[in-house]
Design a protein around this motif. Sequence first.
Motif, PDB file in Angstrom:
ATOM      1  N   SER A 169      55.417  49.311  10.346  1.00 16.09           N
ATOM      2  CA  SER A 169      56.233  47.142   9.832  1.00 16.09           C
ATOM      3  C   SER A 169      55.569  46.539  10.443  1.00 16.09           C
ATOM      4  O   SER A 169      54.433  47.262  11.439  1.00 16.09           O
ATOM      5  CB  SER A 169      57.431  47.336  10.234  1.00 16.09           C
ATOM      6  OG  SER A 169      57.950  47.043  11.405  1.00 16.09           O
ATOM      7  N   VAL A 170      55.199  45.788   9.718  1.00 19.20           N
ATOM      8  CA  VAL A 170      54.468  44.705  10.296  1.00 19.20           C
ATOM      9  C   VAL A 170      54.863  44.081  11.849  1.00 19.20           C
ATOM     10  O   VAL A 170      54.281  43.583  12.523  1.00 19.20           O
ATOM     11  CB  VAL A 170      54.414  42.990   9.179  1.00 19.20           C
ATOM     12  CG1 VAL A 170      53.799  42.397   9.860  1.00 19.20           C
ATOM     13  CG2 VAL A 170      54.096  43.496   7.584  1.00 19.20           C
ATOM     14  N   ALA A 243      50.008  52.711  -0.354  1.00 22.68           N
ATOM     15  CA  ALA A 243      50.867  52.363  -1.570  1.00 22.68           C
ATOM     16  C   ALA A 243      50.261  52.228  -2.902  1.00 22.68           C
ATOM     17  O   ALA A 243      48.864  52.440  -2.744  1.00 22.68           O
ATOM     18  CB  ALA A 243      51.172  50.597  -0.693  1.00 22.68           C
ATOM     19  N   GLN A 254      49.679  51.357   3.281  1.00 22.22           N
ATOM     20  CA  GLN A 254      50.978  50.157   3.294  1.00 22.22           C
ATOM     21  C   GLN A 254      50.979  48.764   4.307  1.00 22.22           C
ATOM     22  O   GLN A 254      51.514  48.084   4.050  1.00 22.22           O
ATOM     23  CB  GLN A 254      52.110  51.419   3.369  1.00 22.22           C
ATOM     24  CG  GLN A 254      53.146  51.235   3.721  1.00 22.22           C
ATOM     25  CD  GLN A 254      53.992  51.760   3.951  1.00 22.22           C
ATOM     26  OE1 GLN A 254      54.286  52.553   3.936  1.00 22.22           O
ATOM     27  NE2 GLN A 254      54.825  52.075   5.258  1.00 22.22           N
ATOM     28  N   SER A 255      50.524  49.383   5.269  1.00 23.16           N
ATOM     29  CA  SER A 255      50.624  48.106   6.111  1.00 23.16           C
ATOM     30  C   SER A 255      49.469  47.406   5.738  1.00 23.16           C
ATOM     31  O   SER A 255      49.600  46.147   5.921  1.00 23.16           O
ATOM     32  CB  SER A 255      49.756  48.697   7.525  1.00 23.16           C
ATOM     33  OG  SER A 255      48.494  49.309   7.505  1.00 23.16           O
ATOM     34  N   ALA A 257      49.364  46.121   2.764  1.00 22.51           N
ATOM     35  CA  ALA A 257      49.585  45.834   2.011  1.00 22.51           C
ATOM     36  C   ALA A 257      51.286  44.948   2.325  1.00 22.51           C
ATOM     37  O   ALA A 257      50.778  43.660   2.184  1.00 22.51           O
ATOM     38  CB  ALA A 257      50.189  46.694   0.507  1.00 22.51           C
ATOM     39  N   LEU A 258      52.081  44.797   3.536  1.00 20.20           N
ATOM     40  CA  LEU A 258      52.881  44.193   3.864  1.00 20.20           C
ATOM     41  C   LEU A 258      51.855  43.171   4.314  1.00 20.20           C
ATOM     42  O   LEU A 258      52.425  42.388   5.077  1.00 20.20           O
ATOM     43  CB  LEU A 258      53.760  45.351   4.468  1.00 20.20           C
ATOM     44  CG  LEU A 258      54.223  46.698   4.450  1.00 20.20           C
ATOM     45  CD1 LEU A 258      55.065  47.453   5.088  1.00 20.20           C
ATOM     46  CD2 LEU A 258      55.591  45.808   3.425  1.00 20.20           C
ATOM     47  N   ARG A 261      51.522  40.239   2.431  1.00 22.62           N
ATOM     48  CA  ARG A 261      53.089  39.516   1.938  1.00 22.62           C
ATOM     49  C   ARG A 261      53.810  39.126   3.023  1.00 22.62           C
ATOM     50  O   ARG A 261      54.852  38.707   2.434  1.00 22.62           O
ATOM     51  CB  ARG A 261      53.200  40.827   0.792  1.00 22.62           C
ATOM     52  CG  ARG A 261      52.675  40.324  -0.330  1.00 22.62           C
ATOM     53  CD  ARG A 261      53.094  41.849  -0.920  1.00 22.62           C
ATOM     54  NE  ARG A 261      51.933  42.696  -1.595  1.00 22.62           N
ATOM     55  CZ  ARG A 261      50.750  42.626  -2.280  1.00 22.62           C
ATOM     56  NH1 ARG A 261      50.381  43.058  -1.062  1.00 22.62           N
ATOM     57  NH2 ARG A 261      50.089  42.856  -3.308  1.00 22.62           N
ATOM     58  N   ASP A 262      53.747  38.951   4.314  1.00 20.38           N
ATOM     59  CA  ASP A 262      54.654  38.704   4.901  1.00 20.38           C
ATOM     60  C   ASP A 262      54.633  37.606   5.386  1.00 20.38           C
ATOM     61  O   ASP A 262      53.206  37.071   5.530  1.00 20.38           O
ATOM     62  CB  ASP A 262      54.387  40.163   6.374  1.00 20.38           C
ATOM     63  CG  ASP A 262      55.195  39.537   7.111  1.00 20.38           C
ATOM     64  OD1 ASP A 262      55.754  38.127   8.098  1.00 20.38           O
ATOM     65  OD2 ASP A 262      56.504  40.411   7.345  1.00 20.38           O
ATOM     66  N   SER A 332      51.569  35.361  -1.430  1.00 22.14           N
ATOM     67  CA  SER A 332      52.619  34.949  -0.703  1.00 22.14           C
ATOM     68  C   SER A 332      52.878  34.820   0.084  1.00 22.14           C
ATOM     69  O   SER A 332      54.051  33.935   0.817  1.00 22.14           O
ATOM     70  CB  SER A 332      53.208  36.358  -0.504  1.00 22.14           C
ATOM     71  OG  SER A 332      52.676  37.562  -1.161  1.00 22.14           O
TER      72      SER A 332
END
Length: 357
Positions: A169-170, A243, A254-255, A257-258, A261-262, A332
């Motif tokens: 996760s972020v 992702a 995936q990381s 992409a997150l 956008r976080d 984002s």
Amino acid sequence: MSFKSIFAIVSLALLATAAPPKKATCSNGRTASNAVCCKWFDVLDDIQEGLFDGGECGEEVHESLRLTFHDAIGFSKTNPKAGGGADGSIIHFSDIETNYHANLGTDDIVELQRPIAIKHNVSFGDFIQFAGAVGVSNCGGGPRLQFLAGRSNNTFPAQDLTVPEPTDSVTKILGRMGDAGFSSNEVVALLASHSVAAQDHIDPAIHGSPFDSTFSEFDAQVFVEVLLKGTALPGNTSNPGEALSPLPGEMRLQSDALIARDPRTACEWQSFVDNHASMVSKFEAAMAKMAILGHNAHDLVDCSEVIPVPSKAKSNFAAIPAGKTLADIEASCKTKPFPKLAVLPGPEISVAPVPPS
């Protein structure tokens, strides 16, 4: 006029007329500000011709740049046993560290680098950072990284789980990086390295799939393309850490992409979309910090002059890929509008894999 005033004037005059520091003479008529740096010109010649195939921005460059991070991030401000930082332990203890899940795929570049470092009698910690700096200088638009020499071979294995993974996760990534001394903005800056990166092990069936469409250029295109809506997978199956990608053949972590956008990192991510100079400058600063984790810069010798000056990028402006529009961007950052970017003409492109050397 007082004696002190006369003394001050004389002292200034002596300083003004003093001869410049004598440079050390190195091989092939080159000079260095410190004799310690001379050997690095020889290492430079060796790796540019052999390891980097005549100075290309190819697979070994991508792997060498990756190794600088995987070696150095074995470090913690709160746990001295986590690792010694940029100390070469991933080569010293390759039988241990390259088997960590996050380090899968580093064994090839470790075994290529090891004999060269031994041949030139330089420490593994120094060699890893030098090879990464030289390698990325081969990429158009790339940074000219600082290189400090003098790390010893006195080290110990870094612990597992010190390298962030694309499945994290972020919050977990920022926490791990924060424990090593990096801010959220510095984490985003370090991810500029993904502009010249590709994957081999997340989906082995599509070996060499790059993270952006201009993977041989160190540019901001990755910061645009990661924000595009994902539509498909480059392979036929979904894999942990992967992702949906916006372009055929392109891999999206995936990381990435997150993080793009976080709310903690989105605005810094977006800031690089139309500011190549800022991206390079902040990457250089973050890498200078990473390269000396576990060391005191005052104990090392600045040999940055040996690092080649990168060529200019083909373009300093990122663009929306052909076949996509501004409507495909998942902007984002809530405090600033997304920059106006050109849209490349033509049909949607497919991204070719990075060819093996």
